[in-house]
Design an enzyme around this catalytic site. Structure first.
Site, PDB file in Angstrom:
ATOM      1  N   LYS A  92      -4.290  -0.900  -1.136  1.00  0.00           N
ATOM      2  CA  LYS A  92      -2.887  -1.044  -0.753  1.00  0.00           C
ATOM      3  C   LYS A  92      -2.556   0.042   0.254  1.00  0.00           C
ATOM      4  O   LYS A  92      -2.672   1.234  -0.031  1.00  0.00           O
ATOM      5  CB  LYS A  92      -1.980  -0.931  -1.974  1.00  0.00           C
ATOM      6  CG  LYS A  92      -0.504  -0.978  -1.610  1.00  0.00           C
ATOM      7  CD  LYS A  92       0.384  -1.084  -2.818  1.00  0.00           C
ATOM      8  CE  LYS A  92       1.848  -1.044  -2.415  1.00  0.00           C
ATOM      9  NZ  LYS A  92       2.743  -1.178  -3.563  1.00  0.00           N
ATOM     10  N   ARG A 133      11.591  -3.869   0.006  1.00  0.00           N
ATOM     11  CA  ARG A 133      12.376  -2.728  -0.480  1.00  0.00           C
ATOM     12  C   ARG A 133      13.872  -3.015  -0.360  1.00  0.00           C
ATOM     13  O   ARG A 133      14.661  -2.531  -1.173  1.00  0.00           O
ATOM     14  CB  ARG A 133      11.974  -1.456   0.272  1.00  0.00           C
ATOM     15  CG  ARG A 133      10.541  -1.038  -0.061  1.00  0.00           C
ATOM     16  CD  ARG A 133      10.105   0.205   0.689  1.00  0.00           C
ATOM     17  NE  ARG A 133       8.666   0.453   0.526  1.00  0.00           N
ATOM     18  CZ  ARG A 133       7.968   1.339   1.221  1.00  0.00           C
ATOM     19  NH1 ARG A 133       8.572   2.090   2.142  1.00  0.00           N
ATOM     20  NH2 ARG A 133       6.679   1.503   1.024  1.00  0.00           N
ATOM     21  N   LYS A 140       5.074   7.243   1.207  1.00  0.00           N
ATOM     22  CA  LYS A 140       4.112   6.945   0.134  1.00  0.00           C
ATOM     23  C   LYS A 140       2.681   7.282   0.545  1.00  0.00           C
ATOM     24  O   LYS A 140       1.725   6.798  -0.066  1.00  0.00           O
ATOM     25  CB  LYS A 140       4.252   5.478  -0.283  1.00  0.00           C
ATOM     26  CG  LYS A 140       5.652   5.134  -0.830  1.00  0.00           C
ATOM     27  CD  LYS A 140       5.696   3.775  -1.535  1.00  0.00           C
ATOM     28  CE  LYS A 140       7.048   3.534  -2.208  1.00  0.00           C
ATOM     29  NZ  LYS A 140       7.078   2.299  -3.014  1.00  0.00           N
ATOM     30  N   GLU A 149     -12.116   2.428  -3.293  1.00  0.00           N
ATOM     31  CA  GLU A 149     -11.065   2.018  -4.241  1.00  0.00           C
ATOM     32  C   GLU A 149     -11.497   0.772  -5.017  1.00  0.00           C
ATOM     33  O   GLU A 149     -11.283   0.679  -6.228  1.00  0.00           O
ATOM     34  CB  GLU A 149      -9.759   1.724  -3.492  1.00  0.00           C
ATOM     35  CG  GLU A 149      -9.021   2.952  -2.978  1.00  0.00           C
ATOM     36  CD  GLU A 149      -8.273   3.701  -4.079  1.00  0.00           C
ATOM     37  OE1 GLU A 149      -8.349   3.287  -5.255  1.00  0.00           O
ATOM     38  OE2 GLU A 149      -7.615   4.713  -3.771  1.00  0.00           O
ATOM     39  N   LYS A 198      -3.698  -5.448   0.497  1.00  0.00           N
ATOM     40  CA  LYS A 198      -2.283  -5.588   0.840  1.00  0.00           C
ATOM     41  C   LYS A 198      -1.939  -4.619   1.959  1.00  0.00           C
ATOM     42  O   LYS A 198      -2.275  -3.435   1.823  1.00  0.00           O
ATOM     43  CB  LYS A 198      -1.456  -5.280  -0.404  1.00  0.00           C
ATOM     44  CG  LYS A 198       0.019  -5.255  -0.195  1.00  0.00           C
ATOM     45  CD  LYS A 198       0.704  -4.894  -1.476  1.00  0.00           C
ATOM     46  CE  LYS A 198       2.182  -4.748  -1.201  1.00  0.00           C
ATOM     47  NZ  LYS A 198       2.893  -4.174  -2.304  1.00  0.00           N
ATOM     48  N   SER A 220       6.105  -8.998   2.601  1.00  0.00           N
ATOM     49  CA  SER A 220       7.430  -9.401   3.076  1.00  0.00           C
ATOM     50  C   SER A 220       7.577  -9.279   4.593  1.00  0.00           C
ATOM     51  O   SER A 220       8.072 -10.201   5.245  1.00  0.00           O
ATOM     52  CB  SER A 220       8.496  -8.568   2.361  1.00  0.00           C
ATOM     53  OG  SER A 220       8.275  -7.178   2.563  1.00  0.00           O
TER      54      SER A 220
HETATM   55  C1  PBG Z   1       5.997  -1.625  -5.319  1.00  0.00           C
HETATM   56  C2  PBG Z   1       5.589  -2.754  -4.469  1.00  0.00           C
HETATM   57  C3  PBG Z   1       5.834  -2.899  -3.092  1.00  0.00           C
HETATM   58  C4  PBG Z   1       5.420  -4.190  -2.750  1.00  0.00           C
HETATM   59  C5  PBG Z   1       4.891  -4.782  -3.894  1.00  0.00           C
HETATM   60  N1  PBG Z   1       4.992  -3.883  -4.958  1.00  0.00           N
HETATM   61  C6  PBG Z   1       6.496  -1.987  -2.133  1.00  0.00           C
HETATM   62  C7  PBG Z   1       5.995  -0.645  -1.911  1.00  0.00           C
HETATM   63  O1  PBG Z   1       4.872  -0.276  -2.287  1.00  0.00           O
HETATM   64  O2  PBG Z   1       6.765   0.140  -1.351  1.00  0.00           O
HETATM   65  C8  PBG Z   1       5.559  -4.783  -1.379  1.00  0.00           C
HETATM   66  C9  PBG Z   1       5.535  -6.283  -1.296  1.00  0.00           C
HETATM   67  C10 PBG Z   1       6.075  -6.852  -0.035  1.00  0.00           C
HETATM   68  O3  PBG Z   1       6.401  -6.164   0.940  1.00  0.00           O
HETATM   69  O4  PBG Z   1       6.191  -8.092  -0.009  1.00  0.00           O
HETATM   70  N2  PBG Z   1       5.068  -0.814  -5.852  1.00  0.00           N
END
Ligand code: PBG
Length: 328
Positions: free
Chosen positions: A194, A204, A216, A232, A247, A273
């Site tokens: 991720k 968000r 992050k 990972e 992701k 998203s």
């Molecule tokens: C939270 C999480 C996130 C997403 C899925 N779980 C956001 C982030 O890590 O800030 C993002 C999914 C998306 O953008 O569709 N841990």
């Protein structure tokens, strides 16, 4: 000329015969945002076509998806600010509407596959996936919180736990907690690779979960790295993950391919998203044709090696298939 690749594209029948990649609705997981309350269906402005649903409104929506062939869903809670705190205690509180919703959905539709999100951010007053102290995200102190969250979700009836937090050692920790509590059959789809991506913005917005301070980057991966994704993935495998996830998806097709070629586990990809919002915006402007561009984007993720795709386009894809607008 002896060799003419065009001969294998000469007719629709031939093209269908030699088609290499097929994307079925069964490969898709549809993300849904939940809010507490009743009769709520509010569109996420930065992610048109996606809503924050209250449970009563979501139940018939899920039915509609099932009828179209979508049977797997990943649920995310949009939590009121008053329930957030620094230790995310609401995440495993019995009164948590998200846990109640999981229970109700599984009671109503026992055959659906429900996946959860395990991370502190929707419940954290700091908006981070882990525990924050003096501006630092603590790893080992976060694990027990994630463990409690996962067990509470398993108690509610979840099928697959989705740790999206990127803390070290969390898959093993969660696996052990689940097993100790008797949830040996609950799976773990680990967000293995991720990335600290700019493409999570609309998500968000949907959850009001952006970090209050900092970013992050001390836990999510650097977009410049790919060997680290293997590392990972290897760790998550040893720790007992049942699926590995990459992701985002379309900007990280090389990583999906890398993991597919180096693992026996099913590979999932989260078409996030921001990736969906970009495509939707171009289509709304008339710059791209949604019915052509959207299936092409999903197909590229499948072709690169993803067995499972989490995408906000899942319902539309299944609908287009039913209407005969997509051929498998
Ligand atoms: C939270 C999480 C996130 C997403 C899925 N779980 C956001 C982030 O890590 O800030 C993002 C999914 C998306 O953008 O569709 N841990």
């Amino acid at each position: 000329m002896l060799i003419r690749p065009r001969r294998n594209r000469a007719s629709k029948t031939i093209r269908e015969m030699v088609k290499e990649t097929i994307l079925k609705p069964a490969n898709l997981i549809y993300p849904l945002f939940l809010v507490d309350g009743e009769k709520i269906k509010i569109e996420v402005k930065s992610l048109p076509g996606n809503f924050r649903w209250s449970l009563d409104m979501l139940i018939p929506e899920i039915k509609e998806c099932i009828n179209l062939g979508i049977k797997s869903f990943v649920l995310f809670p949009a939590v009121e600010e008053e329930f957030k705190n620094s230790t995310a205690t609401y995440s495993y509180n019995d009164s948590n509407f998200y846990l109640k919703a999981i229970k109700k959905i599984k009671e109503t539709y026992p055959d659906v596959c429900l996946m959860s999100d395990v991370a502190m951010d929707p419940y954290s007053s700091d908006g981070h996936d882990g525990l924050v102290r003096d501006g630092k995200i603590l790893n080992d102190e976060t694990l027990p919180i994630l463990g409690k969250m996962a067990v509470a979700q398993a108690e509610a009836g979840i099928d697959i736990i989705g740790p999206s937090d990127m803390m070290d050692g969390r898959v093993a920790y969660i696996r052990q907690e689940l097993d100790e509590e008797g949830f040996k059959e609950v799976g773990i789809m680990s967000y293995s690779a991720k990335y600290a991506s700019a493409f999570y913005g609309p998500f968000r917005d949907a959850l009001d979960s952006a970090p209050k301070a900092g970013d992050k980057k001390t836990y999510q991966m650097d977009p410049a790295n790919s060997s680290e994704a293997l590392r990972e993935a290897e760790l998550d495998t040893i720790e007992g993950a049942d699926y590995l996830m990459v992701k985002p998806a379309t900007n990280y097709l090389d990583i999906i391919q890398l993991l597919k070629q180096n693992s026996d586990l099913p590979i999932a990809a989260y078409h996030v998203s921001g990736e969906c919002a970009m495509l939707t915006a171009a289509c709304q402007n008339g710059w791209l044709d949604y019915e052509k561009a959207m299936p092409e984007a999903l197909l590229s993720i499948k072709r690169s090696g993803a067995d499972v795709i989490l995408t906000y386009f899942a319902k539309d894809y299944a609908k287009m298939l039913k209407e005969g607008k997509i051929e498998l």
